[in-house]
Design an enzyme around this catalytic site. Structure first.
Site, mmCIF file in Angstrom:
data_model
loop_
_atom_site.group_PDB
_atom_site.id
_atom_site.type_symbol
_atom_site.label_atom_id
_atom_site.label_comp_id
_atom_site.label_asym_id
_atom_site.label_seq_id
_atom_site.Cartn_x
_atom_site.Cartn_y
_atom_site.Cartn_z
ATOM 1 N N SER A 64 34.221 -15.241 15.137
ATOM 2 C CA SER A 64 33.690 -13.783 15.727
ATOM 3 C C SER A 64 32.307 -13.618 15.052
ATOM 4 O O SER A 64 31.437 -14.199 14.737
ATOM 5 C CB SER A 64 34.701 -12.916 15.876
ATOM 6 O OG SER A 64 34.429 -11.937 16.886
ATOM 7 N N HIS A 89 40.615 -15.386 21.722
ATOM 8 C CA HIS A 89 39.547 -15.320 20.678
ATOM 9 C C HIS A 89 40.045 -15.887 19.330
ATOM 10 O O HIS A 89 39.151 -15.736 18.444
ATOM 11 C CB HIS A 89 39.291 -13.861 20.667
ATOM 12 C CG HIS A 89 37.878 -13.735 20.024
ATOM 13 N ND1 HIS A 89 36.872 -14.122 20.241
ATOM 14 C CD2 HIS A 89 37.810 -12.730 19.019
ATOM 15 C CE1 HIS A 89 35.860 -13.771 19.304
ATOM 16 N NE2 HIS A 89 36.381 -12.711 18.537
ATOM 17 N N ASP A 131 38.908 -17.167 25.877
ATOM 18 C CA ASP A 131 38.543 -16.187 25.272
ATOM 19 C C ASP A 131 37.936 -15.117 25.907
ATOM 20 O O ASP A 131 36.865 -15.090 26.808
ATOM 21 C CB ASP A 131 37.563 -16.926 24.259
ATOM 22 C CG ASP A 131 37.045 -15.931 22.974
ATOM 23 O OD1 ASP A 131 36.926 -14.370 23.213
ATOM 24 O OD2 ASP A 131 36.518 -16.341 21.972
#
Length: 220
Positions: free
Chosen positions: A13, A175, A147
């Site tokens: 991320s 995610h 995601d």
């Protein structure tokens, strides 16, 4: 501090953008790069993160310490989990985030970090304007097909702009593909390290790339 001079860097991320920046700024330290559902590819990002980056978040996030509101937020996450939607796949991780936000220090760190890369328009910092610097480096991209935070379409964009990169999409993950299927994740990462040679830093090539940009990489 640990006595380790060179590493394979893995970032998830926002951490993916940080890992890429580390590779660009300290090329003598990074041998390989693994980006997992990485930020910094394109503007699209979860509406929740856009909202959380605005001044409104300074009003609403502290309210999460109020028991009825906290209970309602957790109930909403549970409904998402049961809904079968893409974001529902990450309900457990979202609950951990919400659980930490009532803490003042945690909330401040979350807000400052988020606002450095996201505003109401979406992601405002991109790693792709420097991606050519990593073209000689082994790169592994891992994404979840569902995601809801950073769209899986970003995986293909990054893959196309980083020639030679490997792309793996977890069909059932959101995610957090490394949480959804940790055994597959570790297997892929170990295979990536075992089957690729660490990049060898070439100072002459690096200087040329910095002077000439992407055109210099294409000459190679």
């Amino acid at each position: 501090v640990l006595g380790i001079d060179k590493v394979t860097v893995v970032g998830h991320s926002l951490g993916g953008g940080v890992a890429a920046q580390l590779a660009y700024q300290h090329p003598t330290r990074v041998e390989r790069l693994a980006l997992v559902a990485s930020g910094g590819v394109a503007p699209e990002v979860s509406p929740f993160l856009r909202l959380a980056s605005t001044p409104l978040a300074d009003v609403f996030l502290p309210l999460l310490k109020v028991p009825p509101i906290r209970l309602g937020a957790m109930g909403g996450i549970e409904l998402l989990r049961r809904s079968g939607t893409a974001i529902g796949r990450d309900a457990e991780e979202l609950s951990r985030v919400l659980d930490s936000l009532p803490d003042v220090a945690t909330r401040g760190a979350f807000s400052r970090t988020l606002r450095s890369v996201v505003d109401w328009r979406g992601q405002v910092v991109t790693m792709l304007d420097r991606s050519y610097l990593a073209e000689a480096m082994p790169v592994l991209l891992i994404w979840g097909a569902h995601d809801a935070v950073i769209p899986v379409a970003h995986a293909q964009i990054a893959h196309d702009l980083m020639p030679g990169s490997q792309l793996e999409v977890f069909a059932d993950a959101g995610h957090f593909p490394h949480h959804q299927d940790p055994e597959r994740f570790v297997e892929l990462l170990n295979a990536f390290i075992a089957t690729t040679d660490p990049v060898k830093f070439d100072s002459k090539r690096w200087r040329r790339l910095l002077r000439e940009g992407r055109e210099g990489a294409e000459l190679d």
